[in-house]
Every structure is written in structure tokens, then in C-alpha cells.
Motif scaffolding. Structure first.
Motif, PDB file in Angstrom:
ATOM      1  N   GLY A  47     -30.257  68.925  34.218  1.00 30.72           N
ATOM      2  CA  GLY A  47     -29.787  69.276  32.877  1.00 30.72           C
ATOM      3  C   GLY A  47     -30.847  70.001  32.072  1.00 30.72           C
ATOM      4  N   ASN A  48     -32.084  69.535  32.191  1.00 31.94           N
ATOM      5  CA  ASN A  48     -33.154  70.102  31.369  1.00 31.94           C
ATOM      6  C   ASN A  48     -33.674  71.420  31.964  1.00 31.94           C
ATOM      7  N   LEU A  49     -34.064  71.379  33.243  1.00 31.06           N
ATOM      8  CA  LEU A  49     -34.630  72.594  33.847  1.00 31.06           C
ATOM      9  C   LEU A  49     -33.559  73.551  34.357  1.00 31.06           C
ATOM     10  N   GLY A  50     -32.465  73.004  34.892  1.00 35.17           N
ATOM     11  CA  GLY A  50     -31.418  73.885  35.413  1.00 35.17           C
ATOM     12  C   GLY A  50     -30.414  74.292  34.357  1.00 35.17           C
ATOM     13  N   GLY A  51     -30.426  73.594  33.233  1.00 34.94           N
ATOM     14  CA  GLY A  51     -29.472  73.919  32.160  1.00 34.94           C
ATOM     15  C   GLY A  51     -28.033  73.601  32.542  1.00 34.94           C
ATOM     16  N   MET A  52     -27.847  72.656  33.472  1.00 32.92           N
ATOM     17  CA  MET A  52     -26.489  72.354  33.940  1.00 32.92           C
ATOM     18  C   MET A  52     -26.171  70.884  33.693  1.00 32.92           C
ATOM     19  N   VAL A  53     -25.059  70.641  33.020  1.00 29.42           N
ATOM     20  CA  VAL A  53     -24.629  69.258  32.765  1.00 29.42           C
ATOM     21  C   VAL A  53     -23.713  68.840  33.907  1.00 29.42           C
ATOM     22  N   SER A  54     -24.116  67.772  34.591  1.00 26.67           N
ATOM     23  CA  SER A  54     -23.336  67.315  35.746  1.00 26.67           C
ATOM     24  C   SER A  54     -22.608  66.021  35.431  1.00 26.67           C
ATOM     25  N   PHE A  55     -21.328  65.968  35.786  1.00 25.63           N
ATOM     26  CA  PHE A  55     -20.564  64.718  35.687  1.00 25.63           C
ATOM     27  C   PHE A  55     -20.303  64.150  37.087  1.00 25.63           C
ATOM     28  N   GLY A  56     -21.010  64.693  38.073  1.00 24.49           N
ATOM     29  CA  GLY A  56     -20.670  64.320  39.454  1.00 24.49           C
ATOM     30  C   GLY A  56     -21.819  63.810  40.285  1.00 24.49           C
ATOM     31  N   HIS A  57     -22.850  63.256  39.654  1.00 30.56           N
ATOM     32  CA  HIS A  57     -23.978  62.780  40.453  1.00 30.56           C
ATOM     33  C   HIS A  57     -23.603  61.590  41.348  1.00 30.56           C
ATOM     34  N   ALA A  58     -22.467  60.964  41.063  1.00 24.63           N
ATOM     35  CA  ALA A  58     -22.000  59.870  41.932  1.00 24.63           C
ATOM     36  C   ALA A  58     -21.801  60.380  43.361  1.00 24.63           C
ATOM     37  N   ALA A  59     -21.462  61.666  43.501  1.00 23.22           N
ATOM     38  CA  ALA A  59     -21.271  62.238  44.847  1.00 23.22           C
ATOM     39  C   ALA A  59     -22.567  62.155  45.636  1.00 23.22           C
ATOM     40  N   PHE A  60     -23.679  62.574  45.043  1.00 20.59           N
ATOM     41  CA  PHE A  60     -24.974  62.550  45.741  1.00 20.59           C
ATOM     42  C   PHE A  60     -25.397  61.103  46.017  1.00 20.59           C
ATOM     43  N   PHE A  61     -25.140  60.250  45.040  1.00 23.81           N
ATOM     44  CA  PHE A  61     -25.507  58.839  45.160  1.00 23.81           C
ATOM     45  C   PHE A  61     -24.764  58.211  46.351  1.00 23.81           C
ATOM     46  N   GLY A  62     -23.461  58.454  46.389  1.00 20.34           N
ATOM     47  CA  GLY A  62     -22.633  57.875  47.454  1.00 20.34           C
ATOM     48  C   GLY A  62     -22.968  58.439  48.821  1.00 20.34           C
ATOM     49  N   VAL A  63     -23.153  59.749  48.889  1.00 17.91           N
ATOM     50  CA  VAL A  63     -23.469  60.374  50.184  1.00 17.91           C
ATOM     51  C   VAL A  63     -24.818  59.857  50.697  1.00 17.91           C
ATOM     52  N   GLY A  64     -25.785  59.762  49.817  1.00 24.03           N
ATOM     53  CA  GLY A  64     -27.101  59.231  50.200  1.00 24.03           C
ATOM     54  C   GLY A  64     -26.976  57.815  50.734  1.00 24.03           C
ATOM     55  N   ALA A  65     -26.183  57.009  50.042  1.00 18.25           N
ATOM     56  CA  ALA A  65     -26.006  55.601  50.434  1.00 18.25           C
ATOM     57  C   ALA A  65     -25.353  55.508  51.811  1.00 18.25           C
ATOM     58  N   TYR A  66     -24.252  56.212  51.980  1.00 22.78           N
ATOM     59  CA  TYR A  66     -23.525  56.133  53.258  1.00 22.78           C
ATOM     60  C   TYR A  66     -24.349  56.712  54.414  1.00 22.78           C
ATOM     61  N   THR A  67     -25.020  57.841  54.160  1.00 23.97           N
ATOM     62  CA  THR A  67     -25.803  58.466  55.233  1.00 23.97           C
ATOM     63  C   THR A  67     -26.859  57.493  55.744  1.00 23.97           C
ATOM     64  N   SER A  68     -27.588  56.909  54.828  1.00 24.70           N
ATOM     65  CA  SER A  68     -28.663  56.002  55.207  1.00 24.70           C
ATOM     66  C   SER A  68     -28.119  54.760  55.915  1.00 24.70           C
ATOM     67  N   ALA A  69     -27.063  54.190  55.361  1.00 32.47           N
ATOM     68  CA  ALA A  69     -26.492  52.963  55.948  1.00 32.47           C
ATOM     69  C   ALA A  69     -25.951  53.214  57.344  1.00 32.47           C
ATOM     70  N   ILE A  70     -25.239  54.323  57.503  1.00 36.77           N
ATOM     71  CA  ILE A  70     -24.629  54.624  58.809  1.00 36.77           C
ATOM     72  C   ILE A  70     -25.710  54.926  59.852  1.00 36.77           C
ATOM     73  N   LEU A  71     -26.692  55.749  59.462  1.00 39.70           N
ATOM     74  CA  LEU A  71     -27.739  56.114  60.427  1.00 39.70           C
ATOM     75  C   LEU A  71     -28.553  54.896  60.864  1.00 39.70           C
ATOM     76  N   SER A  72     -28.801  53.990  59.941  1.00 42.77           N
ATOM     77  CA  SER A  72     -29.589  52.810  60.322  1.00 42.77           C
ATOM     78  C   SER A  72     -28.758  51.800  61.104  1.00 42.77           C
ATOM     79  N   ALA A  73     -27.465  51.676  60.759  1.00 40.28           N
ATOM     80  CA  ALA A  73     -26.631  50.663  61.428  1.00 40.28           C
ATOM     81  C   ALA A  73     -26.113  51.146  62.780  1.00 40.28           C
ATOM     82  N   LYS A  74     -25.637  52.371  62.819  1.00 43.20           N
ATOM     83  CA  LYS A  74     -24.953  52.831  64.033  1.00 43.20           C
ATOM     84  C   LYS A  74     -25.853  53.603  64.985  1.00 43.20           C
ATOM     85  N   PHE A  75     -26.925  54.183  64.465  1.00 39.61           N
ATOM     86  CA  PHE A  75     -27.808  54.980  65.337  1.00 39.61           C
ATOM     87  C   PHE A  75     -29.209  54.382  65.431  1.00 39.61           C
ATOM     88  N   GLY A  76     -29.384  53.227  64.807  1.00 34.91           N
ATOM     89  CA  GLY A  76     -30.651  52.500  64.935  1.00 34.91           C
ATOM     90  C   GLY A  76     -31.854  53.200  64.327  1.00 34.91           C
TER      91      GLY A  76
END
Lengths: 317, 388
Positions: A47-76
Motif C-alpha cells: 500500500g505504501n510503496l506500491g500505492g496499491m490497496v489490497s483486499f485480497g491478502h487472504a489469498a497469499f496467506f492461505g496459499v502459503g499455509a496450504y503449500t507449507s502444510a502439504i509439502l511437509s505432510a505429503k512430501f516429507g
């Protein structure tokens, strides 16, 4: 004098585990507050440096969470690497959002909100990978490194403090670089900046990637701390809204503002507001934010900086 | 001499009074409940049952006084985790869990980490008892619900069953279990999973109407979903003979809130409405519930009543033995063996209650007679019978 808030925050950060190490509730609140702080920092960076107001950071939060959980659980994959992969996954998912950079203002905000919803639907429908809406529970917690159990509340707290500090340092480095100067100029007048040869779209894209990376990292951290994921939770709108409230409350034009704002807002909501109003306590959060915007539109740190500058001016006079 | 006797008597009285005071103990338990959010309706009912149980228990003896601190988990797993941490930090002797497997899972993990006994009556996922959490106990399970529904379907022998199931963990577990067991018994079963976010069920009902042509719709979902499914069925009128559902459907509140939708609907339950209880504890529960809340017992309240009574008794036994501060409560929980309004309560090696079983109740003009199994029936099943 200018480093006083940073020193104050550092002192509080060190004092908390010393004072509350035996109180898992307070440490749990601090951990949750720091996760919101990380996302608020990432949101404010965009918002400050890019000048962009985001209402969708939940997408990055969720993708990060699932990626990490799946890679650690299913691929060790070891959890530290999975956390990093979660952050990279969120950054990668932000690439599909690049077309939205052609939009500005509320149009960008709405487009990114739609993207967040798309990722939530994908997580719900990809049942074989994510467990669908039933949720995903069996993945490893944070490990023990050099004798410090990171899955304990004190361990998670220490790790989060370090991560928030690193992300704040990256933010500061970007802000002070030529890229930061160009971005701030672009926020004032994008057309004028383009005229002098700055590739505005590329710079915005880098900020989006960086912001998504940081958000994904904290999403991944949260997953391994809570040890449970479901689309409704991982992509909850609160991961978009709470960081915005926190950043505005603390002062999104500053670097420490979103961090302090997130911790204060979270503690206020859970300790004071919930105690005063057990049902519907979010209304107090709204009143607090509205009051803050009216009294100090630049947030807590904006107000502090203004007073510091005034004080310095008086002293000079 | 008289003076000495008086002194001795006074000392004895003081000793007895001190000893009695020393024995009388205030014990606080913690509970996290979804008082707001998507599961609020069940959370409120659980809270009511819990409050009744504490009143009944405290009035039944004077040795121990058990209090409860309730925190609203807002139907969110992370808030439930924080709630458990707060309750444990505040010195709760044990935790009563909330509602929904997705919330109970992480909350009970946290309780286990903090070494606190955790009991729930609101989560049926099999995974919860497969984790090896030694502090985890529950009084209900998926198998009990499955047995209840299976029994009804075997009695009416429909030409086919359409299962409309939320893809949430517990509803899908029940749906898949029923799909497999009914198919094994020779019934034609079609499963229609749906995303919990959807609110328009007309496309699914159309499939039931045009493709399945089943005689029974079974809903494995939550309250808001039931309302959506029945509304859609009322509009499209598929040629079914009965609509059946699982948890929190055959309740007086569902009828009072949606009288136009609930007539003839069948759901899992423990007691008929108006409440007919045969045992002393059940009668006491019903009377105190009416006194405190001015209404008849809610379905979820019965679960909460039983889990709270079981925990309170184990706490009292442990306090009597002086082992409350050590692992005594855990040991006492494992020795639980008592009758209840839900049937006998015991816990197996993974903390599950193997005796859990349900009857089926049917909404009939504001009343809910038990219609299956035959040995518990208080009324005759209206079949075929739909709400329209």
C-alpha cells in the motif's frame, strides 16, 4: 530520538517472554498478534510503496499455509524448508494476479478480492490434495532447533519476532533504495514517473511479489502453529481485513506502525473488547478504528512522528 | 472440669468445621462454545445444557462446588485454541469442548499439550480418537448417528436413498459411512456432496427428482443447510416419501423457527418432545431446564448435560481422593460407567463412548415422537410424509 520507538518495541519484545513465559494464553495472544503484524507489514509495503490497496491478502496467506502444510505432510519436506516454500508458493500465486496491476484504486482492490475467492474455491475443490472443506490436520508442527522448541509458545514467539524484524528490515532497505524513491514518486504521480523512464508496472509487480512472499511466510507459520487448515479458515476474510485495520491504526506510511498496530489491536480485541462485550466485540474494534482515523489519520506512529518533528523544531528554535 | 470439657468440645467443633471446610472445594472448569458465528445455534444449546448440569450437580451434594467459565470461540478453530489457552492459564481443572470436529480438533490438541482433560459431545470425526490424545474423551460418535439412520431405512425399505451431504468432515464421514453400509445391504444409494458455501440447493434437488427418483432424501449437514435443502424441495416437490437428517434437526427450536418446513421431517434425537423421560436424572434435567430457560430440553443440551455431569463427577471423585492436582482426574474419567439420558456412558482406550446410539424423531404438529427403533418408539412413523 527517531530510533526511540524501535528501541521501545525491542525492549517490549524482549520483556514479554521473560514476564509471561509460563502463561501460554498471553504468549498465544502475542503469537497470533505477531502473525497479524507480519501480514500487516506486507500489506503496508504494497500500500505504501506500491500505492496499491489490497483486499485480497487472504489469498497469499492461505496459499502459503496450504503449500507449507502439504509439502511437509505429503512430501516429507523439513518444516523450515516448507515454510520457505510456502512463501514462494504465495509469491508464485501472485504472478497470476499481475494482470490486475493494469487497474488502479478500487478496481485493483476488487480484482484482488476476486482472486482471493478463486484460490479459496480451488482449495475447497482440490479435495485429494487439500482435504477440501473437511480440513487438513495431520502435518508436522514447528521443529526444535538448537534446543529451542519452536512449537512451544515461547519458541514460536521468538521465531516470529525474528521474522517480523527481518521483514521490517527488508521493507526499510527497499524504502531507502532507488526503487523505494521511484515507488514513492510513482505514488504521487505515476504518469510523471513513467515520463522519466521508470517502468512502473515492473516495480509494482516486484512489490506485489514481495508482499505476497511475506504474507505467505506468515500464513505458513500460522498453519504449523495452529496445526489445522480448512479453506474457510486459511482464506478467511479476516486475514485481509485485520491487517488493514492494524496497519491503518498503527500508521501504514511507517514501517513499525503496522507491527505495533497489529499487536495492540489484537490484544485490545481479545483482552479488552471480548471481556467488555463477549458477543459482537468486533464493534469496539470498529469504533476504535473510526476514532483513530478522526483523531490521527496517519495512525499512532504518524502522530508520534509529528510530535517528534514539532519537538525538534521547537528545540532548534 | 466443665471448663476443660467446654474447651475440648470447642476444639473438636473447630476441628470438624475446619475439616469440613477443607473438604469443601470450589472447582472451576473451562468451556469454549460457539456462542456466535455459523454454529451459534448449537453453541447456545450446549451452553444451556452445561449450566443445567452444574446446577443439578451442585445441588445434589454440598462437598464440592463446580463453576464454569465459558469463552465464545466464535465458531473459529484459532479462537478455540486461544480460549483453551486462556482457560488453562486461569486454572481451569478441565475443559469442556465446543461444537464441530474442525474446531474441537485443534482445541483438544492444545488441551492435550497443556495436560488438561478435554471432554466433548459435539464432534463425531473418527480422526479425533485416532490421534492418541490421552486427555481426550467424547460421549458421541459417528457410529451412533449411523446406526440410528440405518435402522430407520431398514424399517421403511425405500427403493433408493439420495444422500445430500456437506463436504465438511463430520457430515461427509456420516454420508460415506451410510453410503457404504446401505449399499452393502442392497439399497440403491446416490451421494450428492455439496460445498458448505452454497445456499441454492435446487440443482441438487432436481437431480434427485429427475435422475435418482429415490424415496428418501437423507441430509448430512448443519441447520442452515437443512433449511436450504427443504426449501428447495418444497419448491420442486421431488417424488420422495420422507426427508431425513442427522444432528440438530429434530429439535423444538427448528420447529418453532421453521414451522412451514419441519412438518414430517425426521431427524436423530435422544428424547421425544414433549419430553418423556423414564429415569430420575432425566426428569431432574427436564425440570431444571424448564425452570432456568422456560422451555423443553434442546437436543444439543442433552449432550452438554451428560458430558458436564460425567466430568463433574470425575472431578469430585478425584478431589475426594486428593489427586485433582496430579493425574487423578484422568484416571477417574477412565473409570466412568454410569447410565444417562443418552444411555450408558463408558470410555474405551481412545476416549470414545462405544455405547452411543440414537433414536429417530419425527416433527408432527409441533411435537416430536420417537418413531424408530421400535423398542423406543413413542409414536407411529408417518410414511410416506413430506412437509408439503
Amino acid at each position: 530520538m527517531r530510533s526511540l520507538p524501535a528501541l521501545l518495541i525491542l525492549a517490549v519484545a524482549i520483556a514479554v517472554p521473560i514476564a509471561f513465559s509460563g502463561n501460554s494464553y498471553v504468549m498465544g495472544l502475542m503469537v497470533s498478534g505477531l502473525i497479524v503484524a507480519g501480514v500487516a507489514l506486507a500489506w503496508a509495503l504494497l500500500g505504501n510503496l506500491g500505492g496499491m490497496v489490497s483486499f485480497g491478502h487472504a489469498a497469499f496467506f492461505g496459499v502459503g499455509a496450504y503449500t507449507s502444510a502439504i509439502l511437509s505432510a505429503k512430501f516429507g519436506l523439513p518444516v523450515p524448508l516448507a515454510l520457505l516454500a510456502g512463501a514462494c508458493g504465495a509469491a508464485l500465486c501472485s504472478i497470476v494476479m499481475l494482470p490486475a496491476l493494469r487497474l488502479s484504486g478500487p478496481y485493483f482492490a476488487l480484482a484482488i478480492l476476486a482472486y482471493a475467492h478463486i484460490f479459496k474455491i480451488l482449495a475447497t475443490e482440490a479435495t485429494s490434495i487439500t482435504g477440501g472443506s473437511a480440513g487438513f490436520q495431520r502435518f508436522p508442527p514447528l521443529p526444535t532447533i538448537m534446543g529451542l522448541d519452536l512449537s512451544s509458545r515461547v519458541g514460536s514467539y521468538c521465531l516470529l519476532v525474528v521474522l517480523v524484524a527481518i521483514c521490517a528490515a527488508i521493507y526499510l532497505a527497499v524504502k531507502r533504495s532507488h526503487v523505494g524513491t521511484a515507488l514513492r514518486a510513482m505514488a504521487e504521480s505515476e504518469d510523471a514517473t513513467r515520463v522519466v523512464g521508470v517502468n512502473a508496472t515492473l516495480l509494482k509487480a516486484w512489490m506485489l511479489l514481495l508482499s505476497a512472499f511475506i504474507t505467505g511466510l506468515f500464513g505458513a507459520m500460522n498453519a504449523h502453529i495452529i496445526n489445522f487448515l480448512e479453506p474457510d479458515y486459511a482464506f478467511s476474510a479476516s486475514w485481509s481485513i485485520l491487517p488493514i485495520i492494524a496497519a491503518i491504526f498503527g500508521g501504514y506510511r511507517t514501517i513499525l506502525g503496522p507491527v505495533a498496530g497489529a499487536v495492540l489491536i489484537y490484544l485490545f480485541d481479545q483482552i479488552i473488547a471480548k471481556e467488555l462485550l463477549p458477543v459482537g466485540h468486533e464493534i469496539l474494534l470498529g469504533i476504535l478504528l473510526a476514532g483513530m482515523i478522526l483523531i490521527a489519520p496517519n495512525g499512532l506512529f504518524g502522530m508520534f512522528q509529528r510530535k517528534t518533528v514539532k519537538g525538534a523544531a521547537h528545540a532548534a528554535a | 472440669m466443665i471448663r476443660r470439657n467446654c474447651l475440648a468440645t470447642a476444639c473438636l467443633a473447630a476441628t470438624i468445621a475446619f475439616a469440613a471446610n477443607a473438604r469443601a472445594e470450589d472447582i472451576t472448569i473451562g468451556a469454549h462454545m460457539p456462542l456466535t458465528g455459523s454454529l451459534a445455534r448449537s453453541g447456545q444449546a450446549f451452553n444451556e445444557g452445561m449450566q443445567v448440569a452444574l446446577k443439578v450437580f451442585n445441588e445434589s451434594q454440598s462437598k464440592h462446588r463446580i463453576k464454569v467459565t465459558v469463552i465464545d470461540d466464535e465458531s473459529q478453530p484459532a479462537k478455540a485454541v486461544t480460549a483453551v489457552e486462556k482457560l488453562a492459564s486461569d486454572g481451569a481443572a478441565a475443559i469442556i469442548g465446543g461444537y464441530g470436529s474442525n474446531i474441537v480438533g485443534p482445541a483438544s490438541d492444545t488441551s492435550n499439550r497443556l495436560g488438561k482433560v478435554y471432554i466433548t459431545g459435539g464432534a463425531v470425526s473418527d480422526e479425533l480418537v485416532q490421534r492418541g490424545n490421552k486427555n481426550f474423551f467424547r460421549i458421541n460418535n459417528n457410529a451412533g448417528y449411523q446406526r440410528g439412520v440405518e435402522g430407520l431405512i431398514e424399517e421403511v425399505k425405500p427403493n433408493g436413498v439420495s444422500i445430500i451431504a456437506s463436504t465438511k468432515e463430520a457430515p461427509m464421514l456420516l454420508a460415506k459411512g451410510l453410503e457404504a453400509s446401505l449399499a452393502k445391504k442392497g439399497f440403491k444409494v446416490t451421494l450428492h456432496p455439496f460445498d458448505p458455501a452454497i445456499t441454492d440447493f435446487k440443482p441438487i434437488i432436481n437431480k434427485v427428482k429427475l435422475q435418482d427418483k429415490s424415496e428418501i432424501i437423507f441430509m448430512s449437514a448443519y441447520e442452515n443447510d437443512y433449511v436450504g435443502i427443504i426449501r428447495a424441495a418444497k419448491v420442486l416437490k421431488p417424488p420422495v416419501k420422507a426427508i431425513v437428517g442427522a444432528w440438530s434437526l429434530a429439535t423444538p427450536k427448528m420447529y418453532s423457527d421453521f414451522p412451514d418446513l419441519m412438518q414430517n421431517i425426521i431427524g436423530t434425537t435422544f428424547l421425544p418432545f414433549p419430553v418423556e423421560v423414564k429415569d430420575e436424572e432425566g426428569r431432574k434435567f427436564a425440570a431444571v431446564y424448564k425452570e432456568m430457560f422456560g422451555k423443553e430440553i434442546e437436543y444439543a443440551s442433552t449432550l452438554a448435560f451428560v458430558e458436564t455431569m460425567v466430568l463433574s463427577e470425575a472431578l469430585a471423585r478425584s478431589a475426594d481422593a486428593g489427586t485433582l492436582k496430579s493425574a487423578g482426574l484422568l484416571a477417574e474419567m477412565k473409570t466412568t460407567n454410569r447410565p444417562s439420558p443418552l444411555g450408558r456412558i463408558t470410555f474405551n482406550e481412545v476416549g470414545d463412548n462405544p455405547n452411543f446410539a440414537l433414536s429417530m424423531g419425527q416433527h408432527r404438529d409441533g411435537k416430536i415422537p420417537l418413531v424408530s427403533p421400535a423398542e423406543f418408539a413413542t409414536g407411529k412413523l408417518a410414511y410416506p410424509a413430506v412437509p408439503w
